[in-house]
Design a protein around this motif. Structure first.
Motif, mmCIF file in Angstrom:
data_model
loop_
_atom_site.group_PDB
_atom_site.id
_atom_site.type_symbol
_atom_site.label_atom_id
_atom_site.label_comp_id
_atom_site.label_asym_id
_atom_site.label_seq_id
_atom_site.Cartn_x
_atom_site.Cartn_y
_atom_site.Cartn_z
ATOM 1 N N GLU A 1 -10.350 -76.646 -43.295
ATOM 2 C CA GLU A 1 -9.403 -77.754 -43.283
ATOM 3 C C GLU A 1 -8.806 -77.913 -44.672
ATOM 4 O OE1 GLU A 1 -10.012 -81.544 -40.752
ATOM 5 O OE2 GLU A 1 -10.789 -82.024 -42.751
ATOM 6 N N LEU A 2 -7.470 -77.910 -44.761
ATOM 7 C CA LEU A 2 -6.786 -78.073 -46.032
ATOM 8 C C LEU A 2 -6.575 -79.559 -46.298
ATOM 9 C CD1 LEU A 2 -6.100 -75.141 -45.003
ATOM 10 C CD2 LEU A 2 -3.996 -75.322 -46.355
ATOM 11 N N THR A 3 -6.806 -79.997 -47.532
ATOM 12 C CA THR A 3 -6.651 -81.402 -47.882
ATOM 13 C C THR A 3 -5.354 -81.626 -48.658
ATOM 14 O OG1 THR A 3 -7.662 -81.446 -50.089
ATOM 15 C CG2 THR A 3 -9.155 -81.409 -48.188
ATOM 16 N N SER A 4 -5.011 -82.892 -48.838
ATOM 17 C CA SER A 4 -3.778 -83.246 -49.546
ATOM 18 C C SER A 4 -3.864 -82.979 -51.040
ATOM 19 C CB SER A 4 -3.451 -84.730 -49.322
ATOM 20 O OG SER A 4 -4.502 -85.556 -49.797
ATOM 21 N N GLY B 1 -2.969 -78.646 -41.192
ATOM 22 C CA GLY B 1 -4.008 -78.336 -42.156
ATOM 23 C C GLY B 1 -5.254 -77.697 -41.593
ATOM 24 N N ARG C 1 -0.597 -78.949 -47.525
ATOM 25 C CA ARG C 1 -1.442 -78.306 -46.511
ATOM 26 C C ARG C 1 -0.830 -76.983 -46.089
ATOM 27 N NH1 ARG C 1 -1.898 -83.758 -45.831
ATOM 28 N NH2 ARG C 1 -3.982 -84.636 -45.646
ATOM 29 N N THR D 1 2.024 -84.143 -41.542
ATOM 30 C CA THR D 1 0.601 -84.038 -41.841
ATOM 31 C C THR D 1 -0.150 -85.083 -41.023
ATOM 32 O OG1 THR D 1 0.876 -85.505 -43.761
ATOM 33 C CG2 THR D 1 0.928 -83.122 -44.171
ATOM 34 N N GLY E 1 -5.618 -89.191 -46.608
ATOM 35 C CA GLY E 1 -4.696 -88.089 -46.811
ATOM 36 C C GLY E 1 -3.243 -88.479 -46.920
#
Length: 393
Positions: free
Chosen positions: A56-59, A253, A275, A311, A352
């Motif tokens: 999982e990609l974060t802000s 993300g 993301r 997002t 986020g």
């Protein structure tokens, strides 16, 4: 920005796991968003063995592993350390360093130097997990920034320029001095603060203490506000060194499957605050190949993709506080717009959320509330039309 409702710093890390509804969650810090394909392979393997198989990609351009129900925390830490993703157990939650995705060699060197020096200062292990450094212009709200200006760097304090300029070789010592000044000022307040702007007149006081420690006259500091935005990196983009980068968005993300396996073949990668992910340092032909391959595995490389500016928080079922499966609803609703970014959230915490102007789509017991931030203007009607109207204004 979400309001702070607790004095406990519960920001998750690779060692301090967060107990989410779908199981323990680990957040791996990536200073400057930088990692290698080999490191991504290690993370993908851990996600498959211990979690849900996705990253999982974060802000803030970090990576998270979710649903770690099968994880042995000691084994997880050992494997992350072997991959070079956990250089300090004491400082692992405070290695929050942002940089532009297409940072030049000077900024990349400063990112590495700041990370190393930050981990070497025992006192700075006490920084809150939300405290953020930035080297270069980023689409975030850093507590301390160093922005290249001509032949020097301007030091910003929560986005404010107090006239403090230093050469490149003084950037890291200055940022560390300022971070220690923040901790000292924080210790003097009745209620602990996570961010510099939460301290009464914090930016000005920390700027003055930093200037004094560096032997500068505090009276020369003049306050000016800054608010430049960093451009999104999507598509085939030239770098300053003559090479080429390819930027792709990761829808909502969540990275897994063929897309994750493809990215793991890259020599070097940059995770972005949008993301997304950038494959840098390519020739023209390699860039064309990467752009085709990324698009084929579902990572859009066109600026006009419907995922541009969209997002979401984790939502259901991963978050117990969420009132809706916001990712599924965003997927079924989103269309391309060249207007404001839109962020879907499952509860008032707004995890986020972008730091700048954006459309907030918040799940409530009565459905979604669509507002434009920061002015709070409300848009009514069905969700899709309300979001479209809010993004256009």
């Amino acid at each position: 920005m979400p309001a702070r409702n607790s004095d406990v710093d519960a920001c998750p890390g690779a060692l301090r796991l967060h107990q989410a509804a779908d199981g323990p969650l680990a957040r791996v810090r990536l200073p400057g968003g930088l990692l290698t394909g080999t490191q991504l392979t290690s993370l993908a393997t851990l996600a498959a063995e211990f979690g849900d198989g996705h990253l999982e990609l974060t802000s803030r351009a970090n990576l998270q592993l979710r649903a770690l129900t099968n994880a042995d925390p000691t084994a997880l830490a050992t494997r992350l350390s072997a991959a070079g993703l956990l250089p300090s157990e004491t400082h692992e939650t405070v290695r929050n360093i942002a940089a532009p995705p297409l940072a030049d060699a000077t900024l990349r060197t400063l990112v590495a130097a700041l990370d190393e020096s930050l981990c070497a200062d025992p006192a700075l292990a006490a920084l809150p997990g939300r405290f953020l450094f930035a080297l270069g212009q980023v689409p975030l709200f850093p507590d301390l920034s160093a922005i290249p200006t001509n032949d020097s760097f301007t030091i910003l304090f929560a986005g404010h320029d107090f006239g403090l300029h230093v050469p490149a070789d003084a950037v890291v010592p200055t940022l560390l001095t300022a971070a220690n000044a923040f901790l000292a000022l924080r210790a003097e307040t009745a209620r602990p603060a996570w961010r510099l702007h939460e301290l009464p007149d914090g930016p000005a006081l920390v700027a003055a203490r930093t200037a004094s420690a560096l032997g500068l006259a505090a009276a020369t500091l003049v306050r000016t506000a800054t608010g430049d935005e960093a451009p999104t990196v999507v598509g085939v983009v030239p770098q300053v060194d003559g090479l080429i980068a390819v930027g792709a968005l990761v829808p909502l993300g969540r990275l897994g499957g063929e897309a994750l396996r493809l990215l793991a073949t890259a020599r070097r990668l940059v995770v972005t605050p949008w993301r997304g992910v950038v494959v840098p340092d390519l020739t023209a032909e390699a860039a064309r190949r990467w752009a085709r391959a990324l698009d084929e595995v579902g990572l859009p490389v066109e600026p006009t993709t419907r995922w541009a500016g969209v997002t979401a928080c984790a939502g259901r079922p991963g978050c117990a506080k969420s009132l809706a499966d916001v990712r599924a609803d965003a997927d079924s609703t989103s269309t391309y717009s060249d207007g404001l970014p839109v962020h879907w959230i499952g509860c008032p915490r707004g995890c986020g959320s972008p730091s700048g102007a954006h459309v907030r789509v918040e799940a409530t017991p009565a459905g979604y509330a669509v507002t434009r931030q920061p002015d709070g203007e409300t848009f009514t009607g069905d969700t899709a039309h309300a979001v479209a109207a809010a993004r256009r204004n």
